[in-house]
Scaffold this motif. Sequence first.
Motif, PDB file in Angstrom:
ATOM      1  N   LEU A 178       2.467   7.510   4.987  1.00 35.80           N
ATOM      2  CA  LEU A 178       3.218   6.628   5.892  1.00 35.80           C
ATOM      3  C   LEU A 178       3.998   5.552   5.137  1.00 35.80           C
ATOM      4  O   LEU A 178       4.925   4.966   5.678  1.00 35.80           O
ATOM      5  CB  LEU A 178       2.270   5.989   6.911  1.00 35.80           C
ATOM      6  N   HIS A 179       3.636   5.312   3.888  1.00 36.08           N
ATOM      7  CA  HIS A 179       4.357   4.274   3.146  1.00 36.08           C
ATOM      8  C   HIS A 179       5.790   4.699   2.834  1.00 36.08           C
ATOM      9  O   HIS A 179       6.652   3.857   2.610  1.00 36.08           O
ATOM     10  CB  HIS A 179       3.623   3.921   1.839  1.00 36.08           C
ATOM     11  N   CYS A 228      -1.279   6.317   1.677  1.00 38.45           N
ATOM     12  CA  CYS A 228      -1.013   7.532   2.465  1.00 38.45           C
ATOM     13  C   CYS A 228       0.490   7.711   2.621  1.00 38.45           C
ATOM     14  O   CYS A 228       1.269   6.808   2.305  1.00 38.45           O
ATOM     15  CB  CYS A 228      -1.744   7.495   3.815  1.00 38.45           C
ATOM     16  N   CYS A 287       0.798  -1.238   0.000  1.00 33.66           N
ATOM     17  CA  CYS A 287       0.000   0.000   0.000  1.00 33.66           C
ATOM     18  C   CYS A 287       0.829   1.286   0.000  1.00 33.66           C
ATOM     19  O   CYS A 287       1.782   1.434   0.757  1.00 33.66           O
ATOM     20  CB  CYS A 287      -0.919  -0.024   1.211  1.00 33.66           C
ATOM     21  N   LYS A 313      -1.726   0.943   9.548  1.00 35.57           N
ATOM     22  CA  LYS A 313      -0.973  -0.301   9.434  1.00 35.57           C
ATOM     23  C   LYS A 313       0.516  -0.076   9.173  1.00 35.57           C
ATOM     24  O   LYS A 313       1.259  -1.036   9.024  1.00 35.57           O
ATOM     25  CB  LYS A 313      -1.577  -1.171   8.325  1.00 35.57           C
ATOM     26  N   CYS A 314       0.932   1.182   9.100  1.00 33.83           N
ATOM     27  CA  CYS A 314       2.356   1.469   8.910  1.00 33.83           C
ATOM     28  C   CYS A 314       2.837   2.351  10.051  1.00 33.83           C
ATOM     29  O   CYS A 314       2.096   3.205  10.542  1.00 33.83           O
ATOM     30  CB  CYS A 314       2.595   2.183   7.583  1.00 33.83           C
ATOM     31  N   ARG A 321       8.620   2.957   6.966  1.00 33.51           N
ATOM     32  CA  ARG A 321       8.054   1.676   7.392  1.00 33.51           C
ATOM     33  C   ARG A 321       8.865   0.513   6.815  1.00 33.51           C
ATOM     34  O   ARG A 321       9.362   0.600   5.693  1.00 33.51           O
ATOM     35  CB  ARG A 321       6.588   1.560   6.923  1.00 33.51           C
ATOM     36  N   CYS A 352      -6.455   4.784   5.980  1.00 30.64           N
ATOM     37  CA  CYS A 352      -6.160   3.386   6.316  1.00 30.64           C
ATOM     38  C   CYS A 352      -7.334   2.653   6.958  1.00 30.64           C
ATOM     39  O   CYS A 352      -7.506   1.450   6.747  1.00 30.64           O
ATOM     40  CB  CYS A 352      -4.954   3.332   7.256  1.00 30.64           C
TER      41      CYS A 352
END
Length: 299
Positions: free
Chosen positions: A116-117, A114, A111, A182-183, A121, A199
Amino acid sequence: MPPKLDPELRRALAARIRYYNEMGIYDFYRRPVSLHAEEIAAPIAVDEQDIVSINPNSGEEMSPRKAAAIAMPVAVEADENIFEVIALKPEQSVNDPVKALKIIREDLGDCTRCVLHKQGRKQIVFGVGNPTADLMFVGEGPGADEDEKGEPFVGRAGQLLNNMIKAMGIEREQVYIANIVKCRPPGNRQPERDECATCSPFLMRQIAVVKPRVIVALGATAAKTLLAMNSSMIQLRGRFYDFRPTGVRSNDPSWDGCKLAVTYHPAFLLRDPRQKGEAWKDLQMVMKELGMKAPKANA
Ligand code: SF4
């Protein structure tokens, strides 16, 4: 009776919804509308010029009419809710919750939805536990240990959560555990609102598959995101909320939602152990709801 949509607009909307579904978006929100007589006389409330579709073959923008023309035929009864009929999620076609969760994980993919990827991470931390659990815990987001191992709540806060679960007389493997995002947010900062909003639809789908009887939101970020409320922890704790994830229909015969309780995040309890007693009260309330026997000794 509500006015019926023009069939052509209906087909254009169907094409648009299918386009979103292909991107992994299934939940749509509609503002309540009150129509005046003159608006009812002009049934197209949406300006078609505002709807732009992408041709899946060429990647070009196209008009709704063209989108409708190339779209697969849609079997929709005129009086049915077009959003509910079309926006079936792929996991809803399987009965096995393990397979359904696998489908959601595959849908999430590597993914990049957003920021955060791209903020360090190591891996996506999807969720873990019993896919048919009665009890589900939802935290905020992965920390360093979780990012390393790919599993939620495995660091010090995870150890405390394990102890809390044990104190309830059950094992970690009996519950399902996930996070709002999730990250791992960099530096363990709180996830931003838009990151949570991007997310959390995947979490909602996980909840709809597991169908717990009770969800415990761990901390303010989880509680506020799940309940869409902006209250303090003091206001949020100490009661149950009726909870149904977005996308689950109110008349779904297989599951009509669950109860949601709010307690402190274990990381907060590590910083302020004096609040452990309050958290234990929250868990006792949950145990009572689930008909669980209070064990003789607690954490
Ligand atoms: S936090 Fe969620 S939405 Fe953002 S990149 Fe990770 S998996 Fe995707």
